[in-house]
Enzyme design. Sequence first.
Site, PDB file in Angstrom:
ATOM      1  N   LYS A   1      47.300  43.003  33.110  1.00 40.15           N
ATOM      2  CA  LYS A   1      46.523  44.150  33.591  1.00 40.15           C
ATOM      3  C   LYS A   1      46.641  45.372  32.689  1.00 40.15           C
ATOM      4  O   LYS A   1      45.685  46.128  32.542  1.00 40.15           O
ATOM      5  CB  LYS A   1      46.945  44.508  35.015  1.00 40.15           C
ATOM      6  CG  LYS A   1      46.445  43.499  36.037  1.00 40.15           C
ATOM      7  CD  LYS A   1      46.734  43.971  37.444  1.00 40.15           C
ATOM      8  CE  LYS A   1      46.787  42.804  38.374  1.00 40.15           C
ATOM      9  NZ  LYS A   1      45.789  42.766  39.398  1.00 40.15           N
TER      10      LYS A   1
ATOM     11  N   HIS B   1      46.040  42.953  50.830  1.00 42.31           N
ATOM     12  CA  HIS B   1      45.299  43.143  49.580  1.00 42.31           C
ATOM     13  C   HIS B   1      44.556  41.878  49.155  1.00 42.31           C
ATOM     14  O   HIS B   1      44.256  41.685  47.982  1.00 42.31           O
ATOM     15  CB  HIS B   1      46.220  43.587  48.429  1.00 42.31           C
ATOM     16  CG  HIS B   1      46.922  44.873  48.697  1.00 42.31           C
ATOM     17  ND1 HIS B   1      46.266  46.055  48.924  1.00 42.31           N
ATOM     18  CD2 HIS B   1      48.244  45.156  48.784  1.00 42.31           C
ATOM     19  CE1 HIS B   1      47.138  47.009  49.139  1.00 42.31           C
ATOM     20  NE2 HIS B   1      48.349  46.500  49.076  1.00 42.31           N
TER      21      HIS B   1
ATOM     22  N   ARG C   1      37.450  33.424  35.776  1.00 42.51           N
ATOM     23  CA  ARG C   1      37.208  32.113  36.395  1.00 42.51           C
ATOM     24  C   ARG C   1      36.132  32.255  37.462  1.00 42.51           C
ATOM     25  O   ARG C   1      35.659  33.348  37.736  1.00 42.51           O
ATOM     26  CB  ARG C   1      38.500  31.648  37.070  1.00 42.51           C
ATOM     27  CG  ARG C   1      38.995  32.731  38.023  1.00 42.51           C
ATOM     28  CD  ARG C   1      40.081  32.296  38.937  1.00 42.51           C
ATOM     29  NE  ARG C   1      40.748  33.410  39.564  1.00 42.51           N
ATOM     30  CZ  ARG C   1      40.345  34.035  40.649  1.00 42.51           C
ATOM     31  NH1 ARG C   1      39.229  33.668  41.252  1.00 42.51           N
ATOM     32  NH2 ARG C   1      41.016  35.047  41.163  1.00 42.51           N
TER      33      ARG C   1
ATOM     34  N   GLU D   1      49.498  53.153  38.973  1.00 44.73           N
ATOM     35  CA  GLU D   1      48.098  53.553  39.072  1.00 44.73           C
ATOM     36  C   GLU D   1      47.957  54.567  40.191  1.00 44.73           C
ATOM     37  O   GLU D   1      48.679  54.494  41.194  1.00 44.73           O
ATOM     38  CB  GLU D   1      47.274  52.324  39.490  1.00 44.73           C
ATOM     39  CG  GLU D   1      46.297  51.840  38.471  1.00 44.73           C
ATOM     40  CD  GLU D   1      45.538  50.614  38.951  1.00 44.73           C
ATOM     41  OE1 GLU D   1      45.375  49.722  38.133  1.00 44.73           O
ATOM     42  OE2 GLU D   1      45.112  50.553  40.123  1.00 44.73           O
TER      43      GLU D   1
HETATM   44  P1  ADP Z   1      45.520  41.426  42.515  1.00 47.55           P
HETATM   45  O1  ADP Z   1      45.246  40.982  41.124  1.00 47.55           O
HETATM   46  O2  ADP Z   1      46.945  41.229  42.924  1.00 47.55           O
HETATM   47  O3  ADP Z   1      44.529  40.895  43.504  1.00 47.55           O
HETATM   48  P2  ADP Z   1      44.057  43.946  42.286  1.00 47.55           P
HETATM   49  O4  ADP Z   1      44.351  44.926  41.231  1.00 47.55           O
HETATM   50  O5  ADP Z   1      42.836  43.094  42.102  1.00 47.55           O
HETATM   51  O6  ADP Z   1      45.347  43.018  42.505  1.00 47.55           O
HETATM   52  O7  ADP Z   1      43.959  44.684  43.687  1.00 47.55           O
HETATM   53  C1  ADP Z   1      43.890  44.007  44.921  1.00 47.55           C
HETATM   54  C2  ADP Z   1      43.468  44.976  46.010  1.00 47.55           C
HETATM   55  O8  ADP Z   1      44.416  46.051  46.132  1.00 47.55           O
HETATM   56  C3  ADP Z   1      42.140  45.666  45.772  1.00 47.55           C
HETATM   57  O9  ADP Z   1      41.050  44.905  46.182  1.00 47.55           O
HETATM   58  C4  ADP Z   1      42.308  46.932  46.604  1.00 47.55           C
HETATM   59  O10 ADP Z   1      42.109  46.659  47.972  1.00 47.55           O
HETATM   60  C5  ADP Z   1      43.758  47.279  46.397  1.00 47.55           C
HETATM   61  N1  ADP Z   1      43.918  48.200  45.248  1.00 47.55           N
HETATM   62  C6  ADP Z   1      44.247  47.846  43.987  1.00 47.55           C
HETATM   63  N2  ADP Z   1      44.332  48.916  43.179  1.00 47.55           N
HETATM   64  C7  ADP Z   1      44.054  49.991  43.936  1.00 47.55           C
HETATM   65  C8  ADP Z   1      44.009  51.417  43.686  1.00 47.55           C
HETATM   66  N3  ADP Z   1      44.283  51.924  42.489  1.00 47.55           N
HETATM   67  N4  ADP Z   1      43.689  52.234  44.724  1.00 47.55           N
HETATM   68  C9  ADP Z   1      43.441  51.724  45.960  1.00 47.55           C
HETATM   69  N5  ADP Z   1      43.490  50.414  46.258  1.00 47.55           N
HETATM   70  C10 ADP Z   1      43.794  49.540  45.275  1.00 47.55           C
END
Ligand code: ADP
Length: 485
Positions: free
Chosen positions: A119, A238, A295, A203
Amino acid sequence: MKRKIEKVLIANRGEIALRIMRTLKEMGIRTVAVYSDVDVAMPFVRYADEAYPLGGAEARETYLDIGKIVSVAKESGADAVHPGYGFLSENSAFAHEVVKHGMIFIGPGADAIKSMGDKTEARKIVSGFGVPVVPGTKEPITDLTEARDVAARIGYPILVKAAAGGGGKGMRLVHEESELESSLRGARSEAKSAFGDGRIFIEKYVLGPRHIEFQILADHHGSVVHLFERECSIQRRHQKVVEETPSMALTPQLRMEMGEAAVNAARACGYTNAGTVEFILGEDGKYYFLEMNTRLQVEHPITELTTGMDIVREQIRIAEGEKLPFTQEEITRRGHSIECRIYAEDVHNNFLPDSGVLKALREPSGNGVRVDSGVEAGSDISVYYDPMIAKLSVWDLRRDQAIEKMLRALNDYLVVGVKTTVPFCAFVMRSESFRSGKYSTHFVDEFWKSDDLQRESAATERLDRALIVAAARLSRNESQWRVTG
Ligand code: ADP
Protein backbone atom coordinates in the site's frame (compact mmCIF):
# COMPACT_ATOMS: atom_id res chain seq x y z
CA MET A 1 1.83 -11.63 -29.28
CA LYS A 2 -1.43 -13.52 -29.63
CA ARG A 3 -1.83 -16.97 -28.12
CA LYS A 4 -5.09 -18.90 -28.01
CA ILE A 5 -5.98 -20.36 -24.61
CA GLU A 6 -7.35 -23.92 -24.74
CA LYS A 7 -7.25 -25.21 -21.19
CA VAL A 8 -7.38 -23.27 -17.93
CA LEU A 9 -6.62 -24.41 -14.40
CA ILE A 10 -8.66 -22.51 -11.82
CA ALA A 11 -6.57 -22.05 -8.70
CA ASN A 12 -9.57 -21.46 -6.47
CA ARG A 13 -12.73 -23.02 -5.06
CA GLY A 14 -16.43 -22.41 -4.43
CA GLU A 15 -18.59 -19.91 -6.25
CA ILE A 16 -15.78 -18.13 -8.05
CA ALA A 17 -14.33 -21.35 -9.47
CA LEU A 18 -17.79 -22.16 -10.87
CA ARG A 19 -18.31 -18.65 -12.17
CA ILE A 20 -15.01 -18.70 -14.07
CA MET A 21 -15.64 -22.19 -15.46
CA ARG A 22 -19.05 -21.20 -16.83
CA THR A 23 -17.51 -18.54 -19.05
CA LEU A 24 -14.66 -20.84 -20.07
CA LYS A 25 -17.21 -23.43 -21.19
CA GLU A 26 -19.05 -20.80 -23.22
CA MET A 27 -15.75 -19.99 -24.89
CA GLY A 28 -15.01 -23.65 -25.69
CA ILE A 29 -12.06 -23.74 -23.28
CA ARG A 30 -11.39 -26.85 -21.15
CA THR A 31 -11.54 -26.45 -17.38
CA VAL A 32 -9.30 -27.93 -14.69
CA ALA A 33 -10.22 -27.78 -10.99
CA VAL A 34 -7.95 -28.38 -8.03
CA TYR A 35 -9.43 -29.23 -4.65
CA SER A 36 -8.60 -29.89 -1.03
CA ASP A 37 -9.71 -33.02 0.85
CA VAL A 38 -12.52 -31.00 2.45
CA ASP A 39 -13.86 -29.90 -0.93
CA VAL A 40 -13.98 -33.27 -2.66
CA ALA A 41 -17.80 -33.26 -2.87
CA MET A 42 -18.24 -29.58 -3.72
CA PRO A 43 -20.08 -28.64 -6.95
CA PHE A 44 -17.10 -26.88 -8.54
CA VAL A 45 -15.11 -30.14 -8.53
CA ARG A 46 -17.81 -32.00 -10.47
CA TYR A 47 -18.41 -29.10 -12.85
CA ALA A 48 -14.82 -29.08 -14.14
CA ASP A 49 -13.77 -31.18 -17.13
CA GLU A 50 -10.89 -32.49 -15.00
CA ALA A 51 -10.23 -32.24 -11.28
CA TYR A 52 -7.07 -32.95 -9.29
CA PRO A 53 -6.70 -33.37 -5.53
CA LEU A 54 -4.18 -31.14 -3.77
CA GLY A 55 -4.07 -33.31 -0.64
CA GLY A 56 -4.73 -31.68 2.72
CA ALA A 57 -7.33 -29.42 4.24
CA GLU A 58 -5.59 -26.24 5.38
CA ALA A 59 -5.39 -23.46 2.81
CA ARG A 60 -1.61 -23.26 3.13
CA GLU A 61 -1.16 -26.91 2.08
CA THR A 62 -3.71 -26.66 -0.75
CA TYR A 63 -5.01 -23.45 -2.40
CA LEU A 64 -2.00 -21.48 -1.17
CA ASP A 65 0.63 -24.02 -2.18
CA ILE A 66 2.29 -22.54 -5.28
CA GLY A 67 4.47 -25.60 -5.94
CA LYS A 68 1.56 -28.06 -5.86
CA ILE A 69 -0.71 -25.94 -8.03
CA VAL A 70 1.90 -25.18 -10.67
CA SER A 71 2.88 -28.84 -10.92
CA VAL A 72 -0.77 -29.94 -11.28
CA ALA A 73 -1.25 -27.26 -13.95
CA LYS A 74 1.73 -28.63 -15.90
CA GLU A 75 0.62 -32.23 -15.46
CA SER A 76 -2.90 -31.43 -16.69
CA GLY A 77 -1.59 -29.72 -19.80
CA ALA A 78 -3.26 -26.40 -18.94
CA ASP A 79 -1.91 -23.47 -20.91
CA ALA A 80 -3.24 -20.84 -18.51
CA VAL A 81 -4.13 -20.35 -14.85
CA HIS A 82 -6.97 -18.21 -13.47
CA PRO A 83 -6.45 -17.33 -9.79
CA GLY A 84 -9.96 -16.03 -8.96
CA TYR A 85 -9.90 -13.82 -5.85
CA GLY A 86 -8.30 -14.39 -2.45
CA PHE A 87 -5.78 -17.22 -2.04
CA LEU A 88 -2.90 -16.70 -4.54
CA SER A 89 -4.64 -14.14 -6.72
CA GLU A 90 -2.50 -11.24 -5.54
CA ASN A 91 0.68 -13.20 -5.00
CA SER A 92 3.32 -11.95 -7.43
CA ALA A 93 5.53 -15.03 -6.86
CA PHE A 94 2.65 -17.23 -8.06
CA ALA A 95 2.08 -15.14 -11.19
CA HIS A 96 5.82 -15.32 -11.82
CA GLU A 97 5.99 -19.12 -11.38
CA VAL A 98 3.04 -19.69 -13.72
CA VAL A 99 4.72 -17.65 -16.47
CA LYS A 100 8.12 -19.23 -15.79
CA HIS A 101 6.57 -22.61 -16.52
CA GLY A 102 5.35 -21.43 -19.91
CA MET A 103 1.73 -20.82 -18.96
CA ILE A 104 -0.38 -17.65 -19.12
CA PHE A 105 -1.37 -16.03 -15.84
CA ILE A 106 -4.88 -14.60 -16.32
CA GLY A 107 -4.27 -11.34 -14.50
CA PRO A 108 -1.74 -8.53 -14.48
CA GLY A 109 2.03 -8.94 -14.65
CA ALA A 110 3.91 -9.97 -11.51
CA ASP A 111 5.46 -6.48 -11.23
CA ALA A 112 2.11 -4.68 -11.13
CA ILE A 113 0.81 -7.18 -8.54
CA LYS A 114 3.88 -6.58 -6.42
CA SER A 115 3.84 -2.79 -6.51
CA MET A 116 0.09 -2.50 -5.94
CA GLY A 117 0.22 -5.17 -3.20
CA ASP A 118 2.29 -2.84 -1.05
CA LYS A 119 0.00 0.00 0.00
CA THR A 120 2.81 2.46 0.72
CA GLU A 121 4.42 1.73 -2.66
CA ALA A 122 1.04 2.04 -4.40
CA ARG A 123 0.43 5.41 -2.74
CA LYS A 124 3.76 6.66 -4.06
CA ILE A 125 3.22 5.36 -7.59
CA VAL A 126 -0.30 6.66 -8.14
CA SER A 127 0.31 10.06 -6.56
CA GLY A 128 3.11 10.46 -9.11
CA PHE A 129 0.35 10.23 -11.73
CA GLY A 130 -1.78 12.92 -10.09
CA VAL A 131 -4.18 10.57 -8.32
CA PRO A 132 -5.14 11.96 -4.86
CA VAL A 133 -4.13 9.73 -1.93
CA VAL A 134 -5.33 9.99 1.69
CA PRO A 135 -3.06 12.38 3.66
CA GLY A 136 -0.56 10.34 5.66
CA THR A 137 2.81 8.62 5.31
CA LYS A 138 4.19 7.20 2.09
CA GLU A 139 6.87 5.24 3.97
CA PRO A 140 6.27 2.69 6.72
CA ILE A 141 6.39 4.11 10.26
CA THR A 142 9.24 2.84 12.40
CA ASP A 143 9.03 4.63 15.71
CA LEU A 144 6.55 6.15 18.11
CA THR A 145 7.87 9.73 18.04
CA GLU A 146 7.59 9.80 14.28
CA ALA A 147 4.08 8.37 14.48
CA ARG A 148 3.11 11.03 17.05
CA ASP A 149 4.44 13.81 14.82
CA VAL A 150 2.66 12.58 11.71
CA ALA A 151 -0.62 12.05 13.56
CA ALA A 152 -0.45 15.51 15.10
CA ARG A 153 0.23 17.01 11.69
CA ILE A 154 -2.64 15.34 9.85
CA GLY A 155 -4.98 15.48 12.88
CA TYR A 156 -6.96 12.77 14.70
CA PRO A 157 -8.78 10.51 14.04
CA ILE A 158 -6.21 8.51 12.10
CA LEU A 159 -5.99 4.98 10.80
CA VAL A 160 -2.98 2.75 11.34
CA LYS A 161 -2.78 0.35 8.41
CA ALA A 162 -0.66 -2.59 7.28
CA ALA A 163 1.43 -1.97 4.16
CA ALA A 164 0.71 -5.53 3.07
CA GLY A 165 -2.91 -5.24 4.23
CA GLY A 166 -6.03 -6.90 2.91
CA GLY A 167 -9.42 -7.95 4.24
CA GLY A 168 -9.39 -5.16 6.81
CA LYS A 169 -6.62 -6.89 8.79
CA GLY A 170 -3.92 -4.94 10.63
CA MET A 171 -6.07 -1.80 10.69
CA ARG A 172 -6.69 0.34 13.80
CA LEU A 173 -8.76 3.49 14.19
CA VAL A 174 -7.07 5.88 16.61
CA HIS A 175 -9.11 8.74 18.08
CA GLU A 176 -6.44 10.40 20.22
CA GLU A 177 -2.76 10.29 21.05
CA SER A 178 -3.22 8.20 24.21
CA GLU A 179 -4.38 5.26 22.05
CA LEU A 180 -1.58 5.55 19.53
CA GLU A 181 1.11 3.38 21.07
CA SER A 182 -1.10 0.35 21.74
CA SER A 183 -2.72 0.67 18.30
CA LEU A 184 0.65 0.69 16.57
CA ARG A 185 1.67 -2.40 18.51
CA GLY A 186 -1.63 -4.19 17.83
CA ALA A 187 -1.64 -3.38 14.11
CA ARG A 188 1.98 -4.42 13.73
CA SER A 189 1.54 -7.80 15.36
CA GLU A 190 -1.73 -8.49 13.51
CA ALA A 191 -0.06 -7.59 10.21
CA LYS A 192 2.94 -9.77 11.03
CA SER A 193 0.82 -12.81 11.75
CA ALA A 194 -1.63 -12.27 8.84
CA PHE A 195 0.86 -11.30 6.11
CA GLY A 196 4.30 -12.16 7.51
CA ASP A 197 5.06 -8.44 7.10
CA GLY A 198 4.71 -6.11 10.07
CA ARG A 199 5.23 -2.80 8.21
CA ILE A 200 2.56 -0.24 9.04
CA PHE A 201 1.74 3.32 7.98
CA ILE A 202 -0.62 6.11 8.96
CA GLU A 203 -3.54 7.63 7.08
CA LYS A 204 -6.00 10.37 7.95
CA TYR A 205 -9.38 8.87 8.83
CA VAL A 206 -11.81 10.28 6.29
CA LEU A 207 -15.07 11.35 7.95
CA GLY A 208 -18.47 10.02 6.86
CA PRO A 209 -16.60 7.68 4.51
CA ARG A 210 -18.09 5.93 1.51
CA HIS A 211 -16.23 3.19 -0.32
CA ILE A 212 -16.39 3.79 -4.07
CA GLU A 213 -14.40 1.66 -6.48
CA PHE A 214 -13.94 1.61 -10.24
CA GLN A 215 -13.66 -1.54 -12.35
CA ILE A 216 -10.98 -1.20 -14.97
CA LEU A 217 -9.84 -3.26 -17.96
CA ALA A 218 -6.47 -2.82 -19.63
CA ASP A 219 -5.10 -4.67 -22.65
CA HIS A 220 -1.52 -5.29 -23.76
CA HIS A 221 -1.79 -2.60 -26.45
CA GLY A 222 -2.00 0.46 -24.20
CA SER A 223 -5.77 0.72 -23.97
CA VAL A 224 -7.24 1.25 -20.46
CA VAL A 225 -10.95 1.77 -19.77
CA HIS A 226 -13.20 1.80 -16.72
CA LEU A 227 -16.60 0.13 -16.39
CA PHE A 228 -17.96 2.70 -13.93
CA GLU A 229 -18.19 2.50 -10.18
CA ARG A 230 -19.47 0.20 -7.45
CA GLU A 231 -20.43 1.50 -4.04
CA CYS A 232 -19.38 -0.88 -1.26
CA SER A 233 -20.01 1.12 1.91
CA ILE A 234 -22.14 -1.47 3.72
CA GLN A 235 -19.37 -3.26 5.60
CA ARG A 236 -18.66 -5.12 8.80
CA ARG A 237 -15.08 -5.38 10.10
CA HIS A 238 -14.04 -3.16 7.15
CA GLN A 239 -15.26 -5.91 4.80
CA LYS A 240 -18.03 -5.53 2.26
CA VAL A 241 -21.44 -7.22 2.56
CA VAL A 242 -23.72 -5.26 0.20
CA GLU A 243 -22.69 -3.45 -2.99
CA GLU A 244 -24.58 -1.42 -5.56
CA THR A 245 -24.11 0.42 -8.81
CA PRO A 246 -24.59 3.24 -9.71
CA SER A 247 -23.59 4.92 -6.45
CA MET A 248 -26.05 7.48 -5.12
CA ALA A 249 -23.11 9.55 -3.88
CA LEU A 250 -21.66 10.49 -7.28
CA THR A 251 -22.60 13.38 -9.53
CA PRO A 252 -21.87 12.90 -13.25
CA GLN A 253 -18.90 15.25 -12.86
CA LEU A 254 -17.43 13.38 -9.88
CA ARG A 255 -17.99 10.05 -11.64
CA MET A 256 -16.04 11.29 -14.64
CA GLU A 257 -13.18 12.60 -12.51
CA MET A 258 -12.92 9.45 -10.42
CA GLY A 259 -13.11 7.26 -13.52
CA GLU A 260 -10.21 9.16 -15.02
CA ALA A 261 -8.26 8.88 -11.77
CA ALA A 262 -8.85 5.11 -11.79
CA VAL A 263 -7.56 4.81 -15.34
CA ASN A 264 -4.52 6.89 -14.36
CA ALA A 265 -3.83 4.66 -11.36
CA ALA A 266 -3.82 1.66 -13.70
CA ARG A 267 -1.54 3.42 -16.17
CA ALA A 268 0.79 4.42 -13.32
CA CYS A 269 1.74 0.79 -12.70
CA GLY A 270 1.61 -0.47 -16.29
CA TYR A 271 -1.46 -2.50 -15.46
CA THR A 272 -2.97 -5.15 -17.73
CA ASN A 273 -6.12 -7.31 -17.42
CA ALA A 274 -9.04 -6.63 -15.04
CA GLY A 275 -8.53 -4.72 -11.80
CA THR A 276 -10.26 -2.46 -9.34
CA VAL A 277 -9.19 0.93 -8.08
CA GLU A 278 -10.65 1.64 -4.65
CA PHE A 279 -11.34 5.13 -3.35
CA ILE A 280 -12.65 6.56 -0.14
CA LEU A 281 -15.09 9.44 -0.58
CA GLY A 282 -15.52 11.86 2.34
CA GLU A 283 -18.69 13.69 3.33
CA ASP A 284 -17.03 16.84 1.95
CA GLY A 285 -17.07 15.29 -1.54
CA LYS A 286 -13.29 14.79 -1.67
CA TYR A 287 -12.06 11.42 -2.82
CA TYR A 288 -8.78 9.62 -2.28
CA PHE A 289 -7.10 6.50 -3.65
CA LEU A 290 -7.14 3.63 -1.13
CA GLU A 291 -5.64 0.72 -2.99
CA MET A 292 -5.78 -1.28 -6.18
CA ASN A 293 -7.02 -4.88 -6.22
CA THR A 294 -5.11 -6.65 -8.94
CA ARG A 295 -7.68 -9.35 -9.65
CA LEU A 296 -11.35 -10.13 -10.26
CA GLN A 297 -13.45 -8.77 -7.37
CA VAL A 298 -16.16 -10.63 -5.48
CA GLU A 299 -18.66 -7.91 -6.45
CA HIS A 300 -17.99 -7.90 -10.21
CA PRO A 301 -21.49 -9.27 -11.11
CA ILE A 302 -23.21 -5.90 -10.52
CA THR A 303 -20.92 -4.32 -13.13
CA GLU A 304 -21.74 -7.17 -15.52
CA LEU A 305 -25.48 -6.76 -14.94
CA THR A 306 -25.42 -3.03 -15.66
CA THR A 307 -22.92 -2.99 -18.56
CA GLY A 308 -23.87 -6.31 -20.16
CA MET A 309 -20.25 -7.36 -20.16
CA ASP A 310 -18.69 -10.65 -19.08
CA ILE A 311 -15.59 -9.54 -17.21
CA VAL A 312 -14.09 -13.05 -17.15
CA ARG A 313 -14.43 -13.27 -20.94
CA GLU A 314 -12.62 -9.94 -21.26
CA GLN A 315 -9.92 -11.24 -18.92
CA ILE A 316 -9.36 -14.28 -21.14
CA ARG A 317 -9.27 -12.22 -24.32
CA ILE A 318 -6.83 -9.75 -22.83
CA ALA A 319 -4.64 -12.64 -21.63
CA GLU A 320 -4.69 -14.05 -25.18
CA GLY A 321 -3.27 -10.75 -26.42
CA GLU A 322 -6.46 -9.40 -27.98
CA LYS A 323 -7.19 -5.69 -28.11
CA LEU A 324 -10.10 -4.36 -26.03
CA PRO A 325 -13.03 -4.42 -28.45
CA PHE A 326 -14.48 -1.09 -27.22
CA THR A 327 -13.44 2.44 -26.36
CA GLN A 328 -14.41 4.28 -23.17
CA GLU A 329 -17.17 6.12 -25.05
CA GLU A 330 -18.67 2.87 -26.29
CA ILE A 331 -19.18 1.49 -22.77
CA THR A 332 -22.65 2.26 -21.48
CA ARG A 333 -24.70 1.02 -18.60
CA ARG A 334 -28.33 0.68 -17.86
CA GLY A 335 -30.51 0.35 -14.78
CA HIS A 336 -29.46 -0.46 -11.24
CA SER A 337 -27.85 -3.49 -9.65
CA ILE A 338 -27.34 -4.60 -6.05
CA GLU A 339 -25.35 -7.53 -4.66
CA CYS A 340 -25.78 -9.14 -1.24
CA ARG A 341 -23.05 -11.46 -0.04
CA ILE A 342 -24.45 -14.56 1.58
CA TYR A 343 -21.99 -15.49 4.30
CA ALA A 344 -22.39 -18.34 6.76
CA GLU A 345 -22.29 -16.00 9.74
CA ASP A 346 -24.29 -15.26 12.85
CA VAL A 347 -25.40 -11.69 12.27
CA HIS A 348 -26.74 -11.49 15.83
CA ASN A 349 -23.41 -12.45 17.29
CA ASN A 350 -21.03 -9.94 15.76
CA PHE A 351 -21.03 -11.70 12.37
CA LEU A 352 -19.21 -14.72 13.79
CA PRO A 353 -18.59 -17.36 11.07
CA ASP A 354 -20.86 -20.38 11.26
CA SER A 355 -20.22 -23.88 9.95
CA GLY A 356 -22.19 -27.07 9.39
CA VAL A 357 -24.00 -29.10 6.77
CA LEU A 358 -26.61 -27.42 4.57
CA LYS A 359 -29.68 -29.51 5.33
CA ALA A 360 -31.88 -27.69 2.85
CA LEU A 361 -31.29 -25.03 0.27
CA ARG A 362 -33.54 -23.13 -2.09
CA GLU A 363 -31.93 -20.31 -4.00
CA PRO A 364 -34.02 -17.48 -5.43
CA SER A 365 -34.50 -17.02 -9.17
CA GLY A 366 -36.63 -15.08 -11.60
CA ASN A 367 -36.38 -12.04 -13.82
CA GLY A 368 -33.29 -9.96 -13.00
CA VAL A 369 -32.03 -12.31 -10.27
CA ARG A 370 -28.54 -13.80 -10.45
CA VAL A 371 -27.17 -16.25 -7.90
CA ASP A 372 -23.46 -17.06 -7.92
CA SER A 373 -23.44 -19.99 -5.56
CA GLY A 374 -20.75 -22.46 -4.56
CA VAL A 375 -22.88 -24.86 -2.57
CA GLU A 376 -25.82 -27.27 -2.75
CA ALA A 377 -27.96 -29.09 -0.20
CA GLY A 378 -25.69 -31.51 1.62
CA SER A 379 -22.59 -29.30 1.24
CA ASP A 380 -20.44 -29.03 4.31
CA ILE A 381 -19.59 -25.43 5.16
CA SER A 382 -16.21 -25.95 6.78
CA VAL A 383 -14.22 -23.75 9.10
CA TYR A 384 -11.20 -23.93 6.82
CA TYR A 385 -12.07 -21.22 4.31
CA ASP A 386 -13.86 -17.92 3.91
CA PRO A 387 -17.49 -18.33 5.04
CA MET A 388 -19.02 -16.77 1.90
CA ILE A 389 -21.27 -19.40 0.32
CA ALA A 390 -23.00 -17.41 -2.43
CA LYS A 391 -23.72 -13.99 -3.87
CA LEU A 392 -27.18 -12.78 -4.71
CA SER A 393 -27.38 -10.00 -7.29
CA VAL A 394 -30.39 -8.30 -8.80
CA TRP A 395 -30.93 -5.92 -11.69
CA ASP A 396 -33.83 -3.62 -12.44
CA LEU A 397 -34.40 -0.47 -14.42
CA ARG A 398 -34.80 1.67 -11.29
CA ARG A 399 -33.09 1.61 -7.91
CA ASP A 400 -36.30 1.42 -5.87
CA GLN A 401 -37.43 -1.56 -7.96
CA ALA A 402 -34.04 -3.23 -7.54
CA ILE A 403 -34.37 -2.86 -3.75
CA GLU A 404 -37.84 -4.46 -3.79
CA LYS A 405 -36.55 -7.24 -6.03
CA MET A 406 -33.67 -7.88 -3.63
CA LEU A 407 -36.06 -8.06 -0.70
CA ARG A 408 -38.25 -10.53 -2.57
CA ALA A 409 -35.22 -12.64 -3.52
CA LEU A 410 -33.89 -12.61 0.06
CA ASN A 411 -37.29 -13.74 1.25
CA ASP A 412 -37.21 -16.59 -1.26
CA TYR A 413 -33.73 -17.64 -0.06
CA LEU A 414 -34.02 -20.65 2.20
CA VAL A 415 -30.91 -21.96 3.88
CA VAL A 416 -31.23 -24.56 6.63
CA GLY A 417 -28.19 -25.78 8.52
CA VAL A 418 -26.08 -22.65 8.96
CA LYS A 419 -26.85 -19.10 9.97
CA THR A 420 -26.45 -16.60 7.14
CA THR A 421 -26.28 -12.88 6.43
CA VAL A 422 -29.70 -13.03 4.71
CA PRO A 423 -31.54 -11.33 7.64
CA PHE A 424 -28.93 -8.59 7.83
CA CYS A 425 -29.15 -7.93 4.08
CA ALA A 426 -32.95 -7.73 4.31
CA PHE A 427 -32.52 -5.25 7.18
CA VAL A 428 -30.29 -3.12 4.95
CA MET A 429 -32.83 -3.19 2.10
CA ARG A 430 -35.59 -2.08 4.46
CA SER A 431 -33.60 0.63 6.20
CA GLU A 432 -34.41 4.27 5.59
CA SER A 433 -30.70 5.04 5.41
CA PHE A 434 -30.05 2.65 2.52
CA ARG A 435 -33.26 3.54 0.72
CA SER A 436 -32.46 7.23 0.82
CA GLY A 437 -28.99 6.49 -0.56
CA LYS A 438 -27.45 8.52 2.28
CA TYR A 439 -25.34 5.95 4.05
CA SER A 440 -21.68 5.50 4.93
CA THR A 441 -19.33 2.74 6.10
CA HIS A 442 -20.70 3.39 9.61
CA PHE A 443 -24.01 1.74 8.70
CA VAL A 444 -23.51 -1.34 10.90
CA ASP A 445 -22.36 0.69 13.92
CA GLU A 446 -25.10 3.27 13.52
CA PHE A 447 -28.09 1.08 12.76
CA TRP A 448 -27.50 -2.66 13.10
CA LYS A 449 -25.87 -2.66 16.49
CA SER A 450 -28.94 -1.12 18.07
CA ASP A 451 -30.37 -3.86 20.30
CA ASP A 452 -34.03 -3.22 19.56
CA LEU A 453 -33.59 -3.68 15.86
CA GLN A 454 -31.57 -6.83 16.34
CA ARG A 455 -34.19 -8.31 18.62
CA GLU A 456 -36.92 -7.52 16.14
CA SER A 457 -34.97 -9.06 13.32
CA ALA A 458 -34.00 -12.12 15.40
CA ALA A 459 -37.66 -12.78 16.18
CA THR A 460 -38.60 -12.62 12.49
CA GLU A 461 -35.72 -14.90 11.69
CA ARG A 462 -36.82 -17.51 14.25
CA LEU A 463 -40.28 -17.48 12.74
CA ASP A 464 -38.81 -17.75 9.24
CA ARG A 465 -36.70 -20.69 10.29
CA ALA A 466 -39.66 -22.58 11.69
CA LEU A 467 -41.50 -21.98 8.42
CA ILE A 468 -38.50 -22.99 6.36
CA VAL A 469 -38.14 -26.34 8.11
CA ALA A 470 -41.86 -27.02 7.81
CA ALA A 471 -41.84 -26.03 4.15
CA ALA A 472 -38.79 -28.15 3.45
CA ARG A 473 -40.53 -31.20 4.91
CA LEU A 474 -43.67 -30.63 2.89
CA SER A 475 -41.82 -30.01 -0.34
CA ARG A 476 -39.47 -32.97 -0.15
CA ASN A 477 -40.69 -34.24 -3.49
CA GLU A 478 -40.82 -30.98 -5.34
CA SER A 479 -38.05 -30.78 -7.87
CA GLN A 480 -37.07 -27.19 -7.11
CA TRP A 481 -36.20 -28.30 -3.59
CA ARG A 482 -33.00 -30.05 -2.88
CA VAL A 483 -33.40 -31.48 0.56
CA THR A 484 -31.20 -33.93 2.39
CA GLY A 485 -30.84 -35.37 5.87
P1 ADP B 1 -8.05 -3.73 3.06
O1 ADP B 1 -7.05 -3.86 1.97
O2 ADP B 1 -7.61 -4.37 4.34
O3 ADP B 1 -9.43 -4.12 2.63
P2 ADP B 1 -8.62 -0.90 2.57
O4 ADP B 1 -7.56 0.11 2.56
O5 ADP B 1 -9.15 -1.35 1.24
O6 ADP B 1 -8.11 -2.17 3.42
O7 ADP B 1 -9.83 -0.40 3.47
C1 ADP B 1 -10.91 -1.22 3.85
C2 ADP B 1 -12.03 -0.36 4.39
O8 ADP B 1 -11.60 0.39 5.54
C3 ADP B 1 -12.55 0.70 3.44
O9 ADP B 1 -13.51 0.20 2.55
C4 ADP B 1 -13.13 1.72 4.40
O10 ADP B 1 -14.39 1.30 4.88
C5 ADP B 1 -12.16 1.69 5.55
N1 ADP B 1 -11.09 2.70 5.36
C6 ADP B 1 -9.87 2.48 4.84
N2 ADP B 1 -9.13 3.60 4.82
C7 ADP B 1 -9.89 4.58 5.33
C8 ADP B 1 -9.68 5.98 5.61
N3 ADP B 1 -8.52 6.58 5.36
N4 ADP B 1 -10.71 6.68 6.16
C9 ADP B 1 -11.89 6.07 6.46
N5 ADP B 1 -12.13 4.76 6.25
C10 ADP B 1 -11.16 4.01 5.69
